[in-house]
Design a protein around this motif. Structure first.
Motif, PDB file in Angstrom:
ATOM      1  N   ASP A   1       0.877  -1.165   0.000  1.00  0.00           N
ATOM      2  CA  ASP A   1       0.000   0.000   0.000  1.00  0.00           C
ATOM      3  C   ASP A   1       0.917   1.219   0.000  1.00  0.00           C
ATOM      4  OD1 ASP A   1      -1.599   2.125   0.589  1.00  0.00           O
ATOM      5  OD2 ASP A   1      -2.636   1.201   2.269  1.00  0.00           O
ATOM      6  N   GLN A   2       0.898   1.973  -1.094  1.00  0.00           N
ATOM      7  CA  GLN A   2       1.737   3.165  -1.138  1.00  0.00           C
ATOM      8  C   GLN A   2       0.886   4.391  -1.437  1.00  0.00           C
ATOM      9  OE1 GLN A   2       5.206   2.623  -3.687  1.00  0.00           O
ATOM     10  NE2 GLN A   2       6.398   2.282  -1.862  1.00  0.00           N
ATOM     11  N   GLN A   3       0.776   5.233  -0.419  1.00  0.00           N
ATOM     12  CA  GLN A   3       0.015   6.479  -0.525  1.00  0.00           C
ATOM     13  C   GLN A   3      -1.393   6.238  -1.046  1.00  0.00           C
ATOM     14  OE1 GLN A   3       2.765   8.767  -2.914  1.00  0.00           O
ATOM     15  NE2 GLN A   3       3.773   9.526  -1.086  1.00  0.00           N
ATOM     16  N   GLY A   4      -2.027   5.191  -0.500  1.00  0.00           N
ATOM     17  CA  GLY A   4      -3.428   4.929  -0.820  1.00  0.00           C
ATOM     18  C   GLY A   4      -3.656   4.091  -2.058  1.00  0.00           C
TER      19      GLY A   4
ATOM     20  N   ASP B   1      -0.647  -9.162   5.320  1.00  0.00           N
ATOM     21  CA  ASP B   1      -1.135  -8.022   6.081  1.00  0.00           C
ATOM     22  C   ASP B   1      -0.592  -6.745   5.427  1.00  0.00           C
ATOM     23  OD1 ASP B   1      -1.488  -5.977   7.942  1.00  0.00           O
ATOM     24  OD2 ASP B   1      -1.182  -7.307   9.661  1.00  0.00           O
ATOM     25  N   GLU B   2      -1.498  -5.952   4.860  1.00  0.00           N
ATOM     26  CA  GLU B   2      -1.053  -4.765   4.099  1.00  0.00           C
ATOM     27  C   GLU B   2      -0.443  -3.690   4.990  1.00  0.00           C
ATOM     28  OE1 GLU B   2      -3.428  -3.305   0.683  1.00  0.00           O
ATOM     29  OE2 GLU B   2      -4.735  -4.979   1.199  1.00  0.00           O
TER      30      GLU B   2
END
Lengths: 59, 484
Positions: free
Chosen positions: B225-228, B446-447
Motif C-alpha cells: 500500500d503506497q500512498q493509498g 497483512d497490508e
C-alpha cells in the motif's frame, strides 16, 4: 501476485524486459531518499515496524 | 542429565545452541557439530563481494564463544543419523567426521537425547555445468567465495578503466534456485561500485533470474500500500532497474556456462546465449548429504529425508496444485514425523512446496524459485525448537511444543543497493507473513505490515543489523534481548 505488463522483450538477442513503463522517481523523490533528516525518521519508523512484526508474528 | 546435539552452526543452529544454553542448567549438555570453524553473517557477504568489507568483518571463530558459554563443539561434518541408536546403545546417535585439521578424517559416534538438524544448504554448483568458483562464474554464498568475486570484479573494473566495454551478469544459475534477494543486492552493489569507479557508462549490467517477474523474490512477490494505492513489488523493483540502467531477463534456467558464455532457456521454451566478462550466479541449494540408519543398520534415509536431501518435518507434503496450497501446509513445530526428539530448522527442513507459483517451459524445464528460509525465519525456528526442548527437559516429554509457522511469522528483507553512510541505499522490505495466506488476506499478506521503501535509511538498517547480529552471535552481554 498482481501482474503488470512489463514483459515485452526488447530484442538484441536476449529477451530483456521492457521497463519503459516502470515509473521513474522524480527529482523530489530522489532527494527525499538522500535527505538525512527525512531518512532518519524513515529509519526509526522501519525499526519500529520490525519490532511490531516481531511481537505480532513470531510466537 | 540430558544431551542436546545440534548439527550446524549457521543462523538457526547457533541461535538454538545459545538459547538452549541459556534455558538449561549446567547439568545438561549442549553440543554443536559444524564443519566450519567460523560463524559467518552471510547477508554481509554481499559487501565482501564488492570490496566494501573484508572477510574478517563478517566472520568470527566459533570455538572461543562456545568455550565461554560452556557449549561443546566438534569441528566436524555429520555423515549419518541413527535415530534409534545401534546394537550397543538404544539412544539416538550421529556419526561425524572431523574437518578440524588436526583430526581431519577421524570419525566418532555421538549420542543424544534431543537432536536439531540445522545443517543448512549444500551449494549445488554441479547442477549447472561450468558454474561456480571451480568453473566460470563467481559466488557470494561463502565469505571466501565473496573475496574471490571481488578480485574478479576489480579485474573487470581495471579493464573498463582502459576504455574497453564489459558485460557483467548477476543472478541465479538454475531454474530452482532460491536467494534471489542476494542476487538482487549484489547486482545493485556492483552497479554502485561501477559508478564509484567512474566506469558505469562502459558496462552492461544484466540481472538474469529464475523469477517469473521482477520482485518475486521466491515469495510470490508482494503487494504494497503506497500512498493509498496498491502497488506490486514487480513495479517497485522495475522502477529501480530502470533508474539504475540494469537490464533484466526473467524466468530463466541456466543449462550450462562456458568461458564467457551463458546458455539459458526462458519460460517460453526458447534458448539463448549471453556473453559475459564477469558473472556471479547463485547455485541451487540441496540438503547436506546425510544418511539415516535404524538400530539394525538398515538404511532409512528416505523415511527421514525428502529426495532433495532436506529433512521431513510436520508439514503437509501431499502433492497438490498451486491453487490448493494453504498456509496450513507449512510446519509449525519442525519435529520429524515419528520422532519426538528430532527437529529440522532453517534451510535443513523440507518445505511442503514452493511459495512462488511453479512454472515449466514447454520443454518441461522446471523454472520455479525455491522458498527462501534464511535470516529472520531461520533464527525464529532455532529459538522455537530450543524452547520446546528446554520445556521437555524441564517439565517432561508431554510439554506442549512451541510453534512458529512461516505462514504466521513476518520477515524483514533489507536488500542493499550500494554502500556509504550518506551515499548508500537499500530496498527495505517487511512482509507478514512470509508465506502468503490468501484465505486470510486478499493480497496474501497483512497490508499494514507489508511495505517496501527505498532510501538511505535502508542502508543504515542493513548496517545496524550487521553489527547487532554479530554482537548477538558472539553472545555478548544482553545478546538475548536482540530479537531473531
Amino acid at each position: 501476485m498482481a501482474q503488470l505488463s512489463m514483459h515485452e522483450p526488447a530484442g538484441g538477442g536476449n529477451p530483456v524486459l521492457d521497463l519503459s513503463k516502470a515509473p521513474l522517481p522524480t527529482a523530489k523523490t530522489l532527494g527525499a531518499r538522500r535527505n538525512l533528516w527525512l531518512q532518519f525518521w524513515r529509519f526509526v519508523a522501519f525499526d519500529l515496524r520490525i519490532m511490531r512484526m516481531v511481537i505480532k508474528g513470531h510466537h | 542429565m540430558a544431551e542436546v546435539l545440534i548439527l550446524g552452526a549457521g543462523v538457526s543452529g547457533h541461535t538454538a545452541a545459545l538459547h538452549l544454553r541459556r534455558l538449561l542448567g549446567s547439568q545438561h549438555k549442549v553440543t554443536v557439530v559444524s564443519p566450519n570453524s567460523q560463524w559467518n553473517w552471510i547477508p554481509s557477504n554481499i559487501w565482501v563481494g564488492v570490496g566494501e568489507m573484508a572477510k574478517k568483518d563478517v566472520v568470527f571463530p566459533l570455538a572461543p564463544v562456545y568455550a565461554r558459554k560452556k557449549i561443546g563443539f566438534h569441528q566436524a561434518k555429520a555423515v549419518a543419523i541413527r535415530p534409534k541408536g545401534d546394537a550397543d546403545d538404544p539412544r539416538g546417535a550421529v556419526d561425524i567426521e572431523y574437518t578440524l585439521p588436526e583430526k581431519a578424517g577421524t570419525t566418532e559416534r555421538l549420542r543424544y537425547d534431543y537432536l536439531i538438524n540445522a545443517t543448512g544448504p549444500k551449494l549445488k554448483f554441479e547442477a549447472t555445468e561450468g558454474m561456480g568458483p571451480g568453473g566460470h562464474t563467481e559466488s557470494v554464498c561463502t565469505a571466501d567465495h565473496a573475496v574471490e568475486a571481488n578480485h574478479k570484479l576489480r579485474e573487470v573494473i581495471e579493464v573498463l578503466k582502459t576504455g574497453k566495454p564489459q558485460t557483467l551478469v548477476v543472478g541465479t544459475g538454475h531454474g530452482t534456485c532460491t536467494c534471489e534477494g542476494a542476487a538482487f543486492e549484489y547486482v545493485f552493489n556492483v552497479d554502485h561500485e561501477l559508478r564509484q569507479a567512474g566506469v558505469r557508462d562502459l558496462a552492461r549490467v544484466v540481472y538474469l533470474t529464475n523469477e517469473a517477474a521482477l520482485g518475486d523474490f521466491g515469495v510470490d512477490g508482494m503487494v504494497f500500500d503506497q500512498q493509498g494505492f496498491q502497488t506490486t513489488s514487480e513495479l517497485w523493483t522495475g522502477s529501480l532497474f530502470r533508474e539504475r540502467g540494469v537490464e533484466a531477463i526473467v524466468g530463466t534456467h541456466v543449462h550450462r556456462v562456458e568461458e564467457r558464455t551463458i546458455h539459458y532457456e526462458t519460460l517460453d521454451g526458447t534458448s539463448h546465449t549471453l556473453e559475459f566478462d564477469f558473472a556471479m550466479l547463485i547455485p541451487p541449494f540441496g540438503g547436506v548429504p546425510l544418511q539415516a540408519y535404524d538400530a539394525e543398520g538398515n538404511d532409512i534415509t528416505s523415511e527421514l529425508f525428502a529426495p532433495s536431501g532436506f529433512m521431513k518435518v510436520d508439514a503437509d507434503y501431499t502433492p497438490k496444485p498451486y491453487e490448493e496450497w494453504r498456509a496450513e501446509d507449512w510446519p509449525t513445530t519442525y519435529a520429524a514425523p515419528g520422532y519426538d526428539n528430532i527437529w529440522a530448522v532453517g534451510i535443513a527442513f523440507a518445505p511442503p512446496h514452493q511459495i512462488s507459483k511453479p512454472r515449466k517451459s514447454p520443454n518441461g524445464t522446471v523454472i520455479a524459485p525455491s522458498p527462501p528460509r534464511t535470516g529472520m525465519p531461520s533464527g525464529v525456528m532455532g529459538k522455537t525448537v530450543a524452547m520446546t526442548i528446554a520445556d521437555r527437559i524441564k517439565h517432561g516429554t508431554s510439554a506442549a511444543p512451541h510453534t512458529a509457522s512461516m505462514a504466521r511469522m513476518g520477515a524483514a528483507c533489507v536488500a542493499s543497493a550500494g554502500t556509504g553512510l550518506t551515499k548508500g541505499s537499500a530496498a527495505a522490505m517487511t512482509m507478514l507473513p512470509v508465506v502468503p495466506d490468501y484465505q486470510r488476506y486478499t493480497t496474501g499478506r497483512d497490508e499494514r505490515e507489508t511495505r517496501g521503501e527505498l532510501g538511505l535509511h535502508g542502508h543504515w538498517v542493513k548496517l545496524m543489523l550487521h553489527y547487532l547480529f554479530l554482537y548477538k552471535a558472539k553472545a555478548r552481554l544482553g545478546w538475548q534481548m536482540i530479537p531473531e
